[in-house]
Design an enzyme around this catalytic site. Structure first.
Site, mmCIF file in Angstrom:
data_model
loop_
_atom_site.group_PDB
_atom_site.id
_atom_site.type_symbol
_atom_site.label_atom_id
_atom_site.label_comp_id
_atom_site.label_asym_id
_atom_site.label_seq_id
_atom_site.Cartn_x
_atom_site.Cartn_y
_atom_site.Cartn_z
ATOM 1 N N TYR A 99 36.104 13.834 -1.769
ATOM 2 C CA TYR A 99 37.189 13.673 -2.603
ATOM 3 C C TYR A 99 38.026 14.891 -2.356
ATOM 4 O O TYR A 99 37.523 16.003 -2.605
ATOM 5 C CB TYR A 99 36.893 13.574 -4.034
ATOM 6 C CG TYR A 99 38.133 13.739 -4.983
ATOM 7 C CD1 TYR A 99 39.651 12.955 -4.663
ATOM 8 C CD2 TYR A 99 38.097 14.469 -6.192
ATOM 9 C CE1 TYR A 99 40.393 13.222 -5.672
ATOM 10 C CE2 TYR A 99 39.356 14.822 -6.879
ATOM 11 C CZ TYR A 99 40.325 14.066 -6.758
ATOM 12 O OH TYR A 99 41.416 14.279 -7.530
ATOM 13 N N LYS A 193 37.378 6.307 -13.571
ATOM 14 C CA LYS A 193 37.390 5.218 -12.666
ATOM 15 C C LYS A 193 36.352 4.159 -13.098
ATOM 16 O O LYS A 193 37.001 3.453 -14.225
ATOM 17 C CB LYS A 193 36.868 5.680 -11.270
ATOM 18 C CG LYS A 193 37.475 7.069 -10.794
ATOM 19 C CD LYS A 193 38.890 7.246 -10.651
ATOM 20 C CE LYS A 193 39.598 8.290 -9.957
ATOM 21 N NZ LYS A 193 39.553 9.494 -10.372
#
Length: 370
Positions: A99, A193
């Site tokens: 990420y 998420k």
């Protein structure tokens, strides 16, 4: 208990004062002291702890099979606390595909704090371990190239060298991948998420296999740094968790079907999804991702960046937006989001496959590709 039961019941006790089966939201920032100046009810100030946060942390620890958990105001804050619990001079090994936000943390902040950071291909990890290596940070599947790390191999190597292991389990969730059962010390989530799953709460979490000294340092960073979620955010996240096991089945099933469709499409150069037999780490993923392969995939569009951006602009059900893990499908030209230092291919699109009917999703993607 099985995960479906844990997701519904862990941290969810009926309210003692009213009998409500849904925990109330405790918005108070401060709590009453006892006559002896103590806090017999366990709460002093909401930065330190809060009933809703305690319920969420209890549930998260149970889901991952850890002894304790800490909730944060974002996934970035959760990872930041782990890195900040280390000392100047410590060496961190991190993946070369990860990420971008956490990679930027390590490069722009922690290198400046006199830490050593090495970004590597984990198939060559042995040659990168140093005497001062303190933490190995894994992200599997990786973002956005969906690389798979052999967790058990890394854990074995780390234990031989007295190194802490951590896994960013955001893409997989505990419903699909169980890092602590493979010996990992720390699991991190961006609960924004899949854990919450509805694109309406920012949050993060760190779960520890053992409530040891290092985890207590992370807790100290949480309390002193104050990067904690609000009671309402904890309440919403805990509510989202109740459907997590069932949502992940739908995400995984849809993603695998879409990946197979994309793999055979003439406008697609390559598909990155560990559930495909063509994925180089498919056998490894099958071994350590026990219940599906998740809802995330990426693919390369023939014709370069311009062609990829056109596809993202033409989808209707796939909304062009960052983030992932919600019930709605998202698509994103990832390189333009990551900036000029990105290593992501310019013709790559990252897709968060939602819970819409798969035939509708395929029709929408096919229309955009054509």
């Amino acid at each position: 208990m099985k995960l479906e039961t844990i997701a519904i019941h862990a941290g969810n006790e009926p309210d003692e004062s009213t009998g409500a089966i849904t925990p109330p939201i405790n918005l108070s920032t401060t709590f009453m002291r006892d006559e002896d100046l103590g806090y017999s009810k366990g709460f002093m100030y909401t930065r330190h702890n809060n009933p809703n946060r305690k319920q969420l942390e209890t549930c998260l620890a149970a889901l991952e099979g850890g002894e304790a958990a800490l909730a944060f105001g974002s996934g970035s804050a959760a990872a930041f606390a782990v890195f900040q619990a280390l000392q100047p001079g410590d060496h961190i090994i991190a993946p070369d595909d990860m990420y971008h936000g956490l990679r930027s943390q390590l490069k722009q902040i922690f290198i400046g704090l006199k830490m050593w950071i090495t970004f590597i291909d984990f198939t060559q990890i042995e040659e990168h371990i140093r005497p001062n290596t303190r933490l190995i940070w894994m992200e599997t599947p990786s973002n956005p190239l969906m690389k798979i790390t052999d967790i058990e191999h890394v854990v074995k190597l780390a234990k031989e060298n007295n190194i802490i292991t951590a896994v960013d389990n955001t893409f997989a969730t505990p419903c699909i991948q169980r890092p602590m059962e493979m010996g990992v010390d720390i699991v991190m989530h961006a609960t924004t998420k899949y854990i919450n799953g509805h694109s309406d709460v920012l949050g993060g979490a760190v779960i520890a296999k053992t409530n040891n000294e290092f985890f207590q340092r992370i807790r100290m960073v949480q309390i002193l740094g104050g990067g904690v979620p609000s009671p309402f955010d904890c309440y919403l996240t805990l509510r989202g968790i109740k459907t997590l096991p069932y949502r992940m089945r739908g995400h995984s099933e849809n993603a695998l079907t879409l990946a197979k469709f994309l793999e055979g499409h003439p406008a697609v150069e390559k598909v990155f999804y560990p559930g495909l037999s063509s994925h180089p780490d498919h056998l490894l993923a099958s071994r350590q991702m026990k219940n599906g392969f998740g809802g995330m995939l990426s693919f390369l569009v023939k014709g370069g960046a311009e062609a990829a951006i056109k596809v993202a602009n033409k989808t209707t059900l796939f909304i062009q937006a960052t983030s992932l893990g919600g019930v709605e499908s998202l698509i994103e030209h990832r390189a333009s989001q990551e900036g000029p230092d990105t290593k992501t291919p310019q013709n790559l699109l990252r897709v968060s496959v939602g819970l819409e009917h798969i035939e509708d999703l395929i029709a929408d993607m096919d229309k955009a590709l054509r």
